[in-house]
Scaffold this motif. Sequence first.
Motif, PDB file in Angstrom:
ATOM      1  N   THR A   1       0.954  -1.271   0.032  1.00  0.00           N
ATOM      2  CA  THR A   1      -0.096  -0.188   0.171  1.00  0.00           C
ATOM      3  C   THR A   1       0.973   1.298  -0.061  1.00  0.00           C
ATOM      4  OG1 THR A   1      -0.189  -0.080   2.275  1.00  0.00           O
ATOM      5  CG2 THR A   1      -2.075  -1.280   1.046  1.00  0.00           C
ATOM      6  N   PHE A   2       2.151   1.015   0.345  1.00  0.00           N
ATOM      7  CA  PHE A   2       2.938   2.462   0.262  1.00  0.00           C
ATOM      8  C   PHE A   2       3.318   2.721  -1.313  1.00  0.00           C
ATOM      9  CE2 PHE A   2       4.195   0.695   4.451  1.00  0.00           C
ATOM     10  CZ  PHE A   2       4.012   2.024   5.188  1.00  0.00           C
ATOM     11  N   GLU A   3       3.245   3.938  -1.608  1.00  0.00           N
ATOM     12  CA  GLU A   3       3.257   4.637  -2.900  1.00  0.00           C
ATOM     13  C   GLU A   3       4.398   5.149  -3.169  1.00  0.00           C
ATOM     14  OE1 GLU A   3      -0.334   6.350  -3.787  1.00  0.00           O
ATOM     15  OE2 GLU A   3      -1.340   4.521  -3.805  1.00  0.00           O
ATOM     16  N   PRO A   4       5.086   5.508  -4.115  1.00  0.00           N
ATOM     17  CA  PRO A   4       6.375   6.177  -4.559  1.00  0.00           C
ATOM     18  C   PRO A   4       5.785   7.782  -4.367  1.00  0.00           C
ATOM     19  CG  PRO A   4       5.530   5.261  -6.345  1.00  0.00           C
ATOM     20  CD  PRO A   4       4.739   4.577  -5.302  1.00  0.00           C
ATOM     21  N   SER A   5       6.823   8.761  -4.154  1.00  0.00           N
ATOM     22  CA  SER A   5       6.762  10.035  -4.319  1.00  0.00           C
ATOM     23  C   SER A   5       7.553  10.427  -5.293  1.00  0.00           C
ATOM     24  CB  SER A   5       7.324  10.791  -2.722  1.00  0.00           C
ATOM     25  OG  SER A   5       6.292  10.203  -1.960  1.00  0.00           O
TER      26      SER A   5
END
Length: 222
Positions: A189-193
């Motif tokens: 669920t962690f997304e790139p910035s």
Amino acid sequence: MQNFIGNNIHALRVNKGLSQTEFAKITGVSQSAISAWERGESTPHAQHVQALIEAIPELVPDDIMSEELGYAKKILLHPNTRKEDVIDVPLFGSIAAGEPLEMLTTDEQYPLPVSIHQKHPHAFFLKVEGESMNRTLPNESYALIDPTLKEIHEGKVYAVSVDNSAATIKRIHVRNDGITLMPDSFDPTFEPSIFSNSDKTGHTLKIIGQAVWYTVPYGRSI
């Protein structure tokens, strides 16, 4: 008078791979008290010595309170009892492996193997908070940051400040028009910035340094 009690305490703490804060929890005092003991500004009371003996069963009172029989001299006389030589380096505070957060400064130090310090003499520790990098850096681990390694290389892990205040630690992907801060987590669920050179939002990024090593604090389960 020589600070042999402080020397004994410092030798014991470093040989066990404990930070001053971790050592303080064992003895039931503050980190600043441990620092004062090691500098010779004060000495531990009997109950503090007893707490150490109960926590580390092989200890005897002379390990702390004796100059001739103390832990510092024991390490010198019996080098096989000593772990790899270490040196205390600064633990500057926390950095997010998740959403960027404001770095918290401390006056804490944590032992680093001399062999690593020789390769990165200007490096310091940051405590990792969060799960977005847990494939590489476990939550609550201490990441060693080398501030002299600021040139970006594809796929390396860097500590980065966002807008000169908040900070995060991520793997960097280099793009033609900017960079992407990539999570490296078992949690999908962690997304790139994404930060583009043409970004009109005014966000600024600054490389604090490259993560070159990490350690898990004593007593932390993994």
